[in-house]
Scaffold this motif. Structure first.
Motif, PDB file in Angstrom:
ATOM      1  N   UNK A 151       0.838  -1.208   0.000  1.00  0.00           N
ATOM      2  CA  UNK A 151       0.000   0.000   0.000  1.00  0.00           C
ATOM      3  C   UNK A 151       0.866   1.249   0.000  1.00  0.00           C
ATOM      4  N   UNK A 152       0.365   2.291  -0.636  1.00  0.00           N
ATOM      5  CA  UNK A 152       1.162   3.512  -0.806  1.00  0.00           C
ATOM      6  C   UNK A 152       1.555   4.155   0.511  1.00  0.00           C
ATOM      7  N   UNK A 153       0.876   3.804   1.583  1.00  0.00           N
ATOM      8  CA  UNK A 153       1.203   4.389   2.881  1.00  0.00           C
ATOM      9  C   UNK A 153       2.283   3.609   3.612  1.00  0.00           C
ATOM     10  N   UNK A 154       2.660   2.447   3.091  1.00  0.00           N
ATOM     11  CA  UNK A 154       3.642   1.612   3.780  1.00  0.00           C
ATOM     12  C   UNK A 154       5.043   2.180   3.635  1.00  0.00           C
ATOM     13  N   UNK A 155       5.888   1.887   4.625  1.00  0.00           N
ATOM     14  CA  UNK A 155       7.289   2.272   4.527  1.00  0.00           C
ATOM     15  C   UNK A 155       7.926   1.468   3.395  1.00  0.00           C
ATOM     16  N   UNK A 156       8.744   2.118   2.585  1.00  0.00           N
ATOM     17  CA  UNK A 156       9.369   1.435   1.462  1.00  0.00           C
ATOM     18  C   UNK A 156       8.364   0.990   0.419  1.00  0.00           C
ATOM     19  N   UNK A 157       7.275   1.725   0.290  1.00  0.00           N
ATOM     20  CA  UNK A 157       6.187   1.302  -0.598  1.00  0.00           C
ATOM     21  C   UNK A 157       6.642   1.242  -2.047  1.00  0.00           C
ATOM     22  N   UNK A 158       6.272   0.163  -2.717  1.00  0.00           N
ATOM     23  CA  UNK A 158       6.464   0.033  -4.149  1.00  0.00           C
ATOM     24  C   UNK A 158       5.113   0.234  -4.812  1.00  0.00           C
ATOM     25  N   UNK A 159       5.048   1.169  -5.742  1.00  0.00           N
ATOM     26  CA  UNK A 159       3.761   1.569  -6.296  1.00  0.00           C
ATOM     27  C   UNK A 159       3.171   0.542  -7.245  1.00  0.00           C
ATOM     28  N   UNK A 160       4.012  -0.065  -8.095  1.00  0.00           N
ATOM     29  CA  UNK A 160       3.473  -0.966  -9.102  1.00  0.00           C
ATOM     30  C   UNK A 160       4.541  -1.954  -9.556  1.00  0.00           C
ATOM     31  N   UNK A 161       4.082  -3.034 -10.198  1.00  0.00           N
ATOM     32  CA  UNK A 161       4.983  -4.051 -10.723  1.00  0.00           C
ATOM     33  C   UNK A 161       5.451  -3.643 -12.114  1.00  0.00           C
ATOM     34  N   UNK A 162       6.744  -3.799 -12.361  1.00  0.00           N
ATOM     35  CA  UNK A 162       7.324  -3.411 -13.653  1.00  0.00           C
ATOM     36  C   UNK A 162       8.575  -4.231 -13.905  1.00  0.00           C
ATOM     37  N   UNK A 163       8.710  -4.764 -15.103  1.00  0.00           N
ATOM     38  CA  UNK A 163       9.944  -5.396 -15.537  1.00  0.00           C
ATOM     39  C   UNK A 163      10.758  -4.339 -16.275  1.00  0.00           C
ATOM     40  N   UNK A 164      11.791  -3.833 -15.626  1.00  0.00           N
ATOM     41  CA  UNK A 164      12.563  -2.725 -16.192  1.00  0.00           C
ATOM     42  C   UNK A 164      13.372  -3.123 -17.421  1.00  0.00           C
ATOM     43  N   UNK A 165      13.398  -4.423 -17.749  1.00  0.00           N
ATOM     44  CA  UNK A 165      14.078  -4.865 -18.972  1.00  0.00           C
ATOM     45  C   UNK A 165      13.134  -4.917 -20.169  1.00  0.00           C
ATOM     46  N   UNK A 166      11.856  -4.616 -19.950  1.00  0.00           N
ATOM     47  CA  UNK A 166      10.834  -4.730 -20.990  1.00  0.00           C
ATOM     48  C   UNK A 166      10.547  -3.358 -21.606  1.00  0.00           C
ATOM     49  N   UNK A 167      10.872  -3.151 -22.879  1.00  0.00           N
ATOM     50  CA  UNK A 167      10.601  -1.847 -23.508  1.00  0.00           C
ATOM     51  C   UNK A 167       9.138  -1.446 -23.428  1.00  0.00           C
ATOM     52  N   UNK A 168       8.225  -2.410 -23.501  1.00  0.00           N
ATOM     53  CA  UNK A 168       6.801  -2.093 -23.433  1.00  0.00           C
ATOM     54  C   UNK A 168       6.420  -1.517 -22.070  1.00  0.00           C
ATOM     55  N   UNK A 169       7.069  -1.986 -21.036  1.00  0.00           N
ATOM     56  CA  UNK A 169       6.776  -1.467 -19.702  1.00  0.00           C
ATOM     57  C   UNK A 169       7.093   0.024 -19.619  1.00  0.00           C
ATOM     58  N   UNK A 170       8.191   0.437 -20.257  1.00  0.00           N
ATOM     59  CA  UNK A 170       8.569   1.849 -20.252  1.00  0.00           C
ATOM     60  C   UNK A 170       7.637   2.671 -21.126  1.00  0.00           C
ATOM     61  N   UNK A 171       7.166   2.089 -22.215  1.00  0.00           N
ATOM     62  CA  UNK A 171       6.356   2.851 -23.165  1.00  0.00           C
ATOM     63  C   UNK A 171       4.964   3.159 -22.636  1.00  0.00           C
ATOM     64  N   UNK A 172       4.530   2.453 -21.589  1.00  0.00           N
ATOM     65  CA  UNK A 172       3.167   2.629 -21.077  1.00  0.00           C
ATOM     66  C   UNK A 172       3.093   3.614 -19.908  1.00  0.00           C
ATOM     67  N   UNK A 173       4.166   4.316 -19.620  1.00  0.00           N
ATOM     68  CA  UNK A 173       4.128   5.232 -18.471  1.00  0.00           C
ATOM     69  C   UNK A 173       4.581   6.629 -18.876  1.00  0.00           C
ATOM     70  N   UNK A 174       4.191   7.588 -18.063  1.00  0.00           N
ATOM     71  CA  UNK A 174       4.640   8.963 -18.289  1.00  0.00           C
ATOM     72  C   UNK A 174       6.139   9.053 -18.043  1.00  0.00           C
ATOM     73  N   UNK A 175       6.778  10.013 -18.676  1.00  0.00           N
ATOM     74  CA  UNK A 175       8.206  10.189 -18.465  1.00  0.00           C
ATOM     75  C   UNK A 175       8.481  10.912 -17.157  1.00  0.00           C
ATOM     76  N   UNK A 176       9.555  10.495 -16.527  1.00  0.00           N
ATOM     77  CA  UNK A 176      10.025  11.125 -15.299  1.00  0.00           C
ATOM     78  C   UNK A 176      11.282  11.927 -15.625  1.00  0.00           C
ATOM     79  N   UNK A 177      11.554  12.947 -14.805  1.00  0.00           N
ATOM     80  CA  UNK A 177      12.776  13.719 -15.020  1.00  0.00           C
ATOM     81  C   UNK A 177      14.003  12.842 -14.834  1.00  0.00           C
TER      82      UNK A 177
END
Length: 200
Positions: A70-96
């Motif tokens: 949950x977003x209120x937990x310490x060390x919270x992880x917001x969502x599941x993502x495989x950072x090696x998958x180009x499609x995973x990156x293409x489906x999200x907004x860009x971060x600075x």
């Protein structure tokens, strides 16, 4: 020989993240910068980024669904993502910025995707040996030399099941997405264990 941890999970000592924030200025595309930590694990890096107050927000992801909390937990992880998958990156907004300690054996896949999908730059905690021109990264490193290296001495320890420090030198590798390369700045950080008088 010690077996590798599942998913190459080696939590980052918090003082390494504080040293990064002390030694590099993070700017945003517009206003305070936004950050994605795509290999969040249990939040070792993202907790420091959030606590610093330097970022508008810090979003977190991990390949392991068990790490999503949950977003209120310490060390919270917001969502599941495989950072090696180009499609995973293409489906999200860009971060600075993308800031993470990627699994070393997946870094040659993750780094080009992260740099292509950030607005300003990325900071990756890697073994210094990542600079070696291995077949899986030599051409990419030649085309994308890091803007800055923050090299740690003494060597930090990442495993609780070993005595002393790990056997490799570690550095923050920082890339800027745009701008002419002026070579790689190297900064040696020898006082990281005593950030603000603290001891990790």
């Amino acid at each position: 020989m010690l077996a590798r941890q599942p998913l190459d999970f080696y939590p980052t000592p918090s003082l390494l993240s504080w040293a990064l924030l002390d030694l590099h200025s993070f700017v945003g595309w517009h206003g305070l910068p936004t950050v994605l930590e795509p290999c969040n694990g249990e939040g070792a890096i993202s907790d420091v980024l959030k606590e610093s107050g330097l970022f508008r927000f810090v979003d977190t992801a991990d390949i392991d669904p068990a790490k999503v909390k949950p977003s209120t937990a310490i060390g919270a992880t917001s969502f599941t993502m495989d950072a090696t998958d180009p499609q995973a990156w293409s489906h999200m907004a860009r971060y600075d910025w993308v800031i993470t300690n990627p699994p070393f054996n997946k870094a040659p896949t993750i780094l080009p995707l992260a740099l292509d999908n950030c607005r300003v730059g990325m900071a990756m905690l890697l073994r210094l040996s990542y600079l070696e021109p291995c077949a899986n990264r030599a051409s990419w490193l030649q085309e994308h030399p890091p803007a800055k290296l923050i090299v740690f001495n003494p060597r930090p320890q990442f495993r609780a099941d070993t005595d002393g420090t790990d056997s490799v030198t570690t550095a923050w590798f920082i890339w800027h997405r745009f701008g002419d390369s002026q070579g790689t700045e190297i900064e040696f950080c020898t006082n990281w264990r005593t950030h603000n008088g603290a001891d990790d």
